[in-house]
Write a protein that holds these residues in place. Structure first.
Motif, PDB file in Angstrom:
ATOM      1  N   LEU A 214      58.923  65.418 -19.473  1.00  0.00           N
ATOM      2  CA  LEU A 214      60.267  65.814 -19.882  1.00  0.00           C
ATOM      3  C   LEU A 214      60.677  65.161 -21.203  1.00  0.00           C
ATOM      4  CD1 LEU A 214      60.148  66.457 -16.784  1.00  0.00           C
ATOM      5  CD2 LEU A 214      62.634  66.271 -16.840  1.00  0.00           C
ATOM      6  N   SER A 215      61.560  65.803 -21.923  1.00  0.00           N
ATOM      7  CA  SER A 215      62.156  65.211 -23.125  1.00  0.00           C
ATOM      8  C   SER A 215      63.134  64.131 -22.694  1.00  0.00           C
ATOM      9  CB  SER A 215      62.886  66.287 -23.942  1.00  0.00           C
ATOM     10  OG  SER A 215      62.011  67.278 -24.400  1.00  0.00           O
ATOM     11  N   ARG A 216      62.851  62.904 -23.053  1.00  0.00           N
ATOM     12  CA  ARG A 216      63.686  61.792 -22.597  1.00  0.00           C
ATOM     13  C   ARG A 216      65.112  61.887 -23.122  1.00  0.00           C
ATOM     14  NH1 ARG A 216      61.793  58.881 -18.252  1.00  0.00           N
ATOM     15  NH2 ARG A 216      59.540  58.616 -18.445  1.00  0.00           N
ATOM     16  N   PHE A 217      65.250  62.271 -24.399  1.00  0.00           N
ATOM     17  CA  PHE A 217      66.582  62.347 -25.004  1.00  0.00           C
ATOM     18  C   PHE A 217      67.101  63.772 -24.905  1.00  0.00           C
ATOM     19  CE2 PHE A 217      69.386  62.894 -28.741  1.00  0.00           C
ATOM     20  CZ  PHE A 217      70.355  61.968 -28.392  1.00  0.00           C
ATOM     21  N   GLN A 218      68.268  63.916 -24.291  1.00  0.00           N
ATOM     22  CA  GLN A 218      68.889  65.219 -24.082  1.00  0.00           C
ATOM     23  C   GLN A 218      70.299  65.204 -24.674  1.00  0.00           C
ATOM     24  OE1 GLN A 218      67.531  67.890 -21.830  1.00  0.00           O
ATOM     25  NE2 GLN A 218      65.620  66.752 -22.082  1.00  0.00           N
TER      26      GLN A 218
ATOM     27  N   GLY B 260      83.473  68.743 -26.310  1.00  0.00           N
ATOM     28  CA  GLY B 260      82.723  67.770 -27.082  1.00  0.00           C
ATOM     29  C   GLY B 260      81.228  67.911 -26.893  1.00  0.00           C
ATOM     30  N   ILE B 261      80.547  66.787 -26.972  1.00  0.00           N
ATOM     31  CA  ILE B 261      79.099  66.745 -26.863  1.00  0.00           C
ATOM     32  C   ILE B 261      78.716  65.581 -25.946  1.00  0.00           C
ATOM     33  CG2 ILE B 261      78.781  65.243 -28.879  1.00  0.00           C
ATOM     34  CD1 ILE B 261      76.270  66.964 -29.531  1.00  0.00           C
ATOM     35  N   LYS B 262      77.634  65.772 -25.227  1.00  0.00           N
ATOM     36  CA  LYS B 262      77.171  64.718 -24.330  1.00  0.00           C
ATOM     37  C   LYS B 262      75.700  64.445 -24.616  1.00  0.00           C
ATOM     38  CE  LYS B 262      78.385  64.643 -19.993  1.00  0.00           C
ATOM     39  NZ  LYS B 262      78.462  65.025 -18.564  1.00  0.00           N
ATOM     40  N   ALA B 263      75.388  63.187 -24.907  1.00  0.00           N
ATOM     41  CA  ALA B 263      74.008  62.754 -25.073  1.00  0.00           C
ATOM     42  C   ALA B 263      73.571  62.060 -23.792  1.00  0.00           C
ATOM     43  CB  ALA B 263      73.879  61.808 -26.265  1.00  0.00           C
ATOM     44  N   ALA B 264      72.280  62.143 -23.508  1.00  0.00           N
ATOM     45  CA  ALA B 264      71.779  61.528 -22.283  1.00  0.00           C
ATOM     46  C   ALA B 264      70.341  61.076 -22.478  1.00  0.00           C
ATOM     47  CB  ALA B 264      71.873  62.505 -21.112  1.00  0.00           C
ATOM     48  N   TYR B 265      69.959  60.084 -21.695  1.00  0.00           N
ATOM     49  CA  TYR B 265      68.584  59.600 -21.711  1.00  0.00           C
ATOM     50  C   TYR B 265      68.046  59.651 -20.288  1.00  0.00           C
ATOM     51  CZ  TYR B 265      64.481  56.723 -22.549  1.00  0.00           C
ATOM     52  OH  TYR B 265      63.187  56.276 -22.643  1.00  0.00           O
ATOM     53  N   ILE B 266      66.933  60.348 -20.101  1.00  0.00           N
ATOM     54  CA  ILE B 266      66.320  60.462 -18.784  1.00  0.00           C
ATOM     55  C   ILE B 266      65.550  59.174 -18.486  1.00  0.00           C
ATOM     56  CG2 ILE B 266      64.635  61.700 -17.376  1.00  0.00           C
ATOM     57  CD1 ILE B 266      65.313  64.238 -18.851  1.00  0.00           C
ATOM     58  N   VAL B 267      66.030  58.432 -17.512  1.00  0.00           N
ATOM     59  CA  VAL B 267      65.367  57.171 -17.154  1.00  0.00           C
ATOM     60  C   VAL B 267      64.292  57.397 -16.089  1.00  0.00           C
ATOM     61  CG1 VAL B 267      67.323  55.743 -17.780  1.00  0.00           C
ATOM     62  CG2 VAL B 267      67.172  56.668 -15.459  1.00  0.00           C
ATOM     63  N   GLY B 268      64.311  58.553 -15.439  1.00  0.00           N
ATOM     64  CA  GLY B 268      63.306  58.850 -14.433  1.00  0.00           C
ATOM     65  C   GLY B 268      63.367  60.309 -14.031  1.00  0.00           C
ATOM     66  N   ALA B 269      62.206  60.878 -13.726  1.00  0.00           N
ATOM     67  CA  ALA B 269      62.146  62.266 -13.276  1.00  0.00           C
ATOM     68  C   ALA B 269      61.045  62.380 -12.219  1.00  0.00           C
ATOM     69  CB  ALA B 269      61.858  63.205 -14.447  1.00  0.00           C
ATOM     70  N   ARG B 270      61.287  63.226 -11.238  1.00  0.00           N
ATOM     71  CA  ARG B 270      60.328  63.365 -10.140  1.00  0.00           C
ATOM     72  C   ARG B 270      60.155  64.841  -9.788  1.00  0.00           C
ATOM     73  NH1 ARG B 270      57.909  60.260  -6.372  1.00  0.00           N
ATOM     74  NH2 ARG B 270      57.518  61.142  -4.295  1.00  0.00           N
ATOM     75  N   SER B 271      58.909  65.260  -9.670  1.00  0.00           N
ATOM     76  CA  SER B 271      58.579  66.608  -9.210  1.00  0.00           C
ATOM     77  C   SER B 271      58.083  66.532  -7.773  1.00  0.00           C
ATOM     78  CB  SER B 271      57.491  67.234 -10.093  1.00  0.00           C
ATOM     79  OG  SER B 271      57.993  67.569 -11.363  1.00  0.00           O
ATOM     80  N   LYS B 272      58.483  67.529  -6.954  1.00  0.00           N
ATOM     81  CA  LYS B 272      58.069  67.543  -5.553  1.00  0.00           C
ATOM     82  C   LYS B 272      57.956  68.984  -5.086  1.00  0.00           C
ATOM     83  CE  LYS B 272      59.281  65.843  -0.935  1.00  0.00           C
ATOM     84  NZ  LYS B 272      60.251  65.053  -0.130  1.00  0.00           N
TER      85      LYS B 272
ATOM     86  N   LEU C 221      64.381  71.067 -21.642  1.00  0.00           N
ATOM     87  CA  LEU C 221      64.194  70.076 -20.580  1.00  0.00           C
ATOM     88  C   LEU C 221      62.818  69.415 -20.686  1.00  0.00           C
ATOM     89  CD1 LEU C 221      65.520  68.831 -18.083  1.00  0.00           C
ATOM     90  CD2 LEU C 221      64.561  70.709 -16.729  1.00  0.00           C
ATOM     91  N   PHE C 222      61.796  70.200 -21.038  1.00  0.00           N
ATOM     92  CA  PHE C 222      60.443  69.662 -21.187  1.00  0.00           C
ATOM     93  C   PHE C 222      60.162  69.318 -22.652  1.00  0.00           C
ATOM     94  CE2 PHE C 222      60.223  71.690 -17.092  1.00  0.00           C
ATOM     95  CZ  PHE C 222      59.324  70.903 -16.366  1.00  0.00           C
ATOM     96  N   ASN C 223      59.139  68.497 -22.866  1.00  0.00           N
ATOM     97  CA  ASN C 223      58.889  67.947 -24.198  1.00  0.00           C
ATOM     98  C   ASN C 223      58.036  68.818 -25.105  1.00  0.00           C
ATOM     99  OD1 ASN C 223      56.291  67.607 -23.199  1.00  0.00           O
ATOM    100  ND2 ASN C 223      56.528  65.394 -22.870  1.00  0.00           N
ATOM    101  N   GLY C 224      57.622  69.994 -24.648  1.00  0.00           N
ATOM    102  CA  GLY C 224      56.851  70.905 -25.490  1.00  0.00           C
ATOM    103  C   GLY C 224      55.371  70.923 -25.182  1.00  0.00           C
ATOM    104  N   SER C 225      54.899  69.931 -24.432  1.00  0.00           N
ATOM    105  CA  SER C 225      53.482  69.886 -24.085  1.00  0.00           C
ATOM    106  C   SER C 225      53.187  70.588 -22.759  1.00  0.00           C
ATOM    107  CB  SER C 225      53.000  68.436 -24.013  1.00  0.00           C
ATOM    108  OG  SER C 225      53.674  67.735 -22.974  1.00  0.00           O
ATOM    109  N   ALA C 226      54.218  70.845 -21.964  1.00  0.00           N
ATOM    110  CA  ALA C 226      54.035  71.472 -20.652  1.00  0.00           C
ATOM    111  C   ALA C 226      53.961  72.988 -20.793  1.00  0.00           C
ATOM    112  CB  ALA C 226      55.182  71.085 -19.731  1.00  0.00           C
ATOM    113  N   THR C 227      52.951  73.590 -20.159  1.00  0.00           N
ATOM    114  CA  THR C 227      52.770  75.041 -20.215  1.00  0.00           C
ATOM    115  C   THR C 227      52.453  75.579 -18.831  1.00  0.00           C
ATOM    116  OG1 THR C 227      50.378  74.876 -20.669  1.00  0.00           O
ATOM    117  CG2 THR C 227      51.873  74.913 -22.574  1.00  0.00           C
TER     118      THR C 227
END
Length: 222
Positions: free
Chosen positions: A169-173, A142-154, A196-202
């Motif tokens: 990050l792209s919130r909707f995956q 099938g298919i799985k939709a997801a919403y990123i409620v939080g992300a952390r870089s370290k 995974l990223f929203n297109g603005s990250a380079t």
């Protein structure tokens, strides 16, 4: 005496037959809790980037089963759950003056991106189960939709450690899923159809187009 025994046993035999026929024709629902553990791959690496350490994922939730046929071997599964995914690589995120920049550094100890998601799986389910049999083969896709409620870089180096909430990050995956196995233990795969990223990250002038591929085990619990 034989007539009396026949008179008593005959209705009982019809009743037993009716009960068995009713049991065989009765619909049943495979509503299930699920727990999953995966290894997370990152596809579409920019030049010079590679994965490190153990990138892992955890997921848990509940799926509601909607039978499509009388025997219950085909159904639709609709669910909701939570997930945590970690990705380790040599890509380092830095936050300065509310701006996030990225670089590739092979001299760090560890660099991690961690995401927390609410997930909504939708599955077409095939299994050879019956109302009386709880151990069976299954193929769920099938298919799985997801919403990123939080992300952390370290990142951690010999001299410093830093971490912050990453908003690039792209919130909707969403992506394709496949589960295959017997009884409780099943192989599970997820292939992302969104970056995974929203297109603005380079990094070094190249747009980050990471796409996750997760492969692991999923456990279905009635």
């Amino acid at each position: 005496m034989r007539f009396v025994l026949l008179f008593i046993l005959l209705p009982l035999s019809f009743f037993g037959q009716d009960a068995n026929d009713s049991l065989r024709s009765q619909r049943y629902f495979e509503d299930q809790f699920y727990l999953g553990l995966s290894y997370n791959f990152l596809l579409n690496h920019p030049e010079g980037s590679n994965q490190r350490n153990l990138s892992y994922g955890l997921q848990a939730g509940l799926i509601k089963d909607i039978p499509l046929n009388r025997s219950g071997t085909k159904s639709i599964g609709i669910g909701a759950g939570l997930a945590l995914n970690s990705y380790y690589s040599n890509l380092v995120a830095n936050l300065s003056n509310d701006e996030i920049t990225y670089s590739i550094n092979d001299n760090i100890t560890r660099s991690k991106l961690e995401t927390h998601l609410i997930e909504f799986p939708l599955e077409f389910r095939w299994r050879n189960s019956t109302i009386e049999e709880y151990k069976f083969w299954r193929i769920y896709t099938g298919i799985k939709a997801a919403y990123i409620v939080g992300a952390r870089s370290k990142f951690v180096s010999d001299t410093t450690s830093d971490g912050f909430y990453n908003t690039d990050l792209s919130r909707f995956q969403y992506g394709l899923t496949l589960s295959f196995g017997y009884n409780t233990f099943n192989l599970n795969a997820y292939y992302a159809l969104t970056d995974l990223f929203n297109g603005s990250a380079t990094v070094n002038g190249e747009v980050l187009q990471y796409r996750p591929l997760r492969i692991g085990l999923i456990f279905y619990i009635l």
